[in-house]
Design an enzyme around this catalytic site. Structure first.
Site, mmCIF file in Angstrom:
data_model
loop_
_atom_site.group_PDB
_atom_site.id
_atom_site.type_symbol
_atom_site.label_atom_id
_atom_site.label_comp_id
_atom_site.label_asym_id
_atom_site.label_seq_id
_atom_site.Cartn_x
_atom_site.Cartn_y
_atom_site.Cartn_z
ATOM 1 N N SER A 285 88.595 0.664 20.773
ATOM 2 C CA SER A 285 87.487 -0.081 20.775
ATOM 3 C C SER A 285 87.540 -0.500 19.326
ATOM 4 C CB SER A 285 87.062 0.666 22.158
ATOM 5 O OG SER A 285 86.157 1.844 21.147
ATOM 6 N N ASP B 215 96.351 0.550 14.723
ATOM 7 C CA ASP B 215 95.447 0.553 15.907
ATOM 8 C C ASP B 215 95.122 -0.891 15.415
ATOM 9 O OD1 ASP B 215 95.131 2.556 16.885
ATOM 10 O OD2 ASP B 215 93.339 2.477 16.418
ATOM 11 N N GLU C 90 102.820 9.229 17.390
ATOM 12 C CA GLU C 90 100.969 9.357 17.671
ATOM 13 C C GLU C 90 100.436 10.620 15.919
ATOM 14 O OE1 GLU C 90 98.571 7.323 18.670
ATOM 15 O OE2 GLU C 90 99.896 8.886 20.184
ATOM 16 N N HIS C 91 99.778 10.232 15.303
ATOM 17 C CA HIS C 91 99.248 10.379 14.305
ATOM 18 C C HIS C 91 100.037 10.357 12.730
ATOM 19 C CE1 HIS C 91 95.459 12.472 14.480
ATOM 20 N NE2 HIS C 91 95.911 12.972 16.154
HETATM 21 C C1 GLA Z 1 93.806 6.823 15.272
HETATM 22 C C2 GLA Z 1 93.941 6.177 14.358
HETATM 23 C C3 GLA Z 1 95.633 5.633 14.025
HETATM 24 C C4 GLA Z 1 96.460 6.719 14.394
HETATM 25 C C5 GLA Z 1 96.094 7.594 15.807
HETATM 26 C C6 GLA Z 1 97.027 8.460 15.980
HETATM 27 O O1 GLA Z 1 93.978 6.200 17.123
HETATM 28 O O2 GLA Z 1 92.898 5.230 14.549
HETATM 29 O O3 GLA Z 1 95.464 5.156 12.857
HETATM 30 O O4 GLA Z 1 96.577 7.811 13.612
HETATM 31 O O5 GLA Z 1 95.211 7.674 16.227
HETATM 32 O O6 GLA Z 1 98.160 8.747 16.678
#
Ligand code: GLA
Length: 386
Positions: free
Chosen positions: A129, A174, A36-37
């Protein structure tokens, strides 16, 4: 699970625009198993696509006009391809129009279109979404204009729409998973080399329980951008391009790196980046070996890092995570950008109802809004339906 009635959606199209659509396209939301991130620092992620998708019923127009109607909220928006410019549109239409703009910027000729959109991806729940809307629209617009765009290229075009047209500095995760998702599979993705390892979700006897905490998103965009900037600042101070380089063979140890940073906040952000990348790789190995105990522990460790070092959780999210682990999940963690949204847990099949009820009880006791639990099965990526 909320679904979309395609027949009704096509009928809405015909009633609204007085003609038949040329096709129907879909793109899914996602959960991220771990990583994540890390995407905007060139790191590793491991998401899978949800069965919940956004549907775009569309037909080409030759006059450069774009009309888009949302069946979710009944709004209709109109624009012209030639007049689109970044950050000129607010709200959901920006994600749709941004795709026309971004395709054009990338060198693809695009005409106008009539569109009706409906999504079954819960909105504002951290289930992506936005990318589902971008990728369903993008695939529709590309195909209506005769362009065969490679899935990962379309994901990058969608990221560009979100970064530049919408104005949100997201990474590629995403959009990548919306395009590359596959039934029964997770995608281990390297955001630097753009290499995608599409591997079976090997969790015999277990399932992923998603709990939508329904916690109101707080300061999401500003806090997200702040994390992004802190990472860039840390990378600059360390004299590297992206924090991912700290996971490369031959990189200095984490404790050496941390002594070179004076700012405690930057130290925490860097520690999350480095340990999270490592956890993604270890989760990949654990799942390949069918070791759910280790995979679960890594998920819970990821949560702790996002809570303590990256500081993107909120009390509702932490309560769901703790309750799930105490009630017997292999592991649990926040998924997505944070500041609300969803928690996922790796759970023995057959335990899902009991664990979902445990979170419901804990929320009732805490006086929180009732959460929305569901079991998520890795599903297909963006595709043409009709
Ligand atoms: C959001 C962003 C992704 C990613 C996540 C965290 O979904 O769109 O690019 O950075 O946060 O992992």
């Amino acid at each position: 699970m909320p679904t979309v009635d395609i027949t009704a959606l096509k009928q809405t199209f015909t009633e609204l625009y007085g003609r038949d659509p040329h096709g129907v396209w879909a793109a899914p939301g996602r959960v991220n198993l771990i990583g994540e991130h890390t995407d905007y620092q060139g790191g590793f992620v491991m998401p899978f696509a949800l069965p919940h998708a956004t549907y775009a019923v569309a037909a080409r127009r030759d006059d450069g006009v774009i009309r888009v109607h949302s069946a979710n909220n009944g709004e209709t928006h109109q624009a012209e391809v030639a007049a689109l410019h970044p950050q000129s549109v607010q709200g959901w239409p920006a994600y749709v129009l941004g795709m026309f703009w971004s395709l054009k910027q990338t060198g693809y000729e695009v005409s106008g279109a009539d569109l009706v959109i409906e999504t079954a991806v819960p909105q504002g729940a951290g289930l992506s979404s936005s990318a589902a809307l971008e990728c369903s629209t993008g695939l529709a617009v590309a195909e209506l204009n005769g362009h065969d765009v490679a899935p990962l290229t379309l994901a990058q075009i969608a990221q560009r729409a979100e970064n530049d047209f919408v104005g949100m500095p997201c990474g590629l995760m995403d959009q990548m998973i919306a395009m590359l998702g596959r039934e029964g599979h997770v995608v281990q993705f390297d955001n630097r080399s753009l290499e995608a390892d599409i591997v079976p979700f090997n969790a015999e006897g277990a399932q992923i329980l998603v709990v939508d905490t329904k916690a109101p998103h707080r300061l999401v965009d500003g806090e997200y951008a702040a994390r992004h900037q802190q990472c860039q600042q840390a990378a600059e101070l360390l004299g590297i391009g992206q924090l991912r380089e700290l996971n490369d063979p031959g990189a200095p140890t984490l404790s050496d790196v941390l002594t070179r940073l004076e700012d405690e906040v930057l130290r925490k952000r860097v520690r999350h980046q480095v340990t999270e990348n490592q956890r993604v790789l270890e989760t990949g190995q654990a799942l390949a070996a069918g070791d759910l105990v280790t995979a679960g522990e890594l998920m819970s460790a990821s949560h702790a890092s996002l809570r303590d070092d990256y500081e993107v959780t909120v009390p509702e999210v932490d309560l769901a995570q703790e309750t799930l682990v105490e009630a017997g999940a292999y592991g649990a963690r926040i998924t997505g950008g944070g500041f609300g949204g969803c928690v996922i847990a790796l759970v023995r099949t057959g335990d899902t109802d009991r664990l979902a009820a445990a979170v419901q009880d804990a929320y009732a006791q805490a006086g929180y809004t009732e959460p929305g639990p569901f079991v998520a099965v890795p599903s297909a990526g963006a595709r043409r339906i009709e």
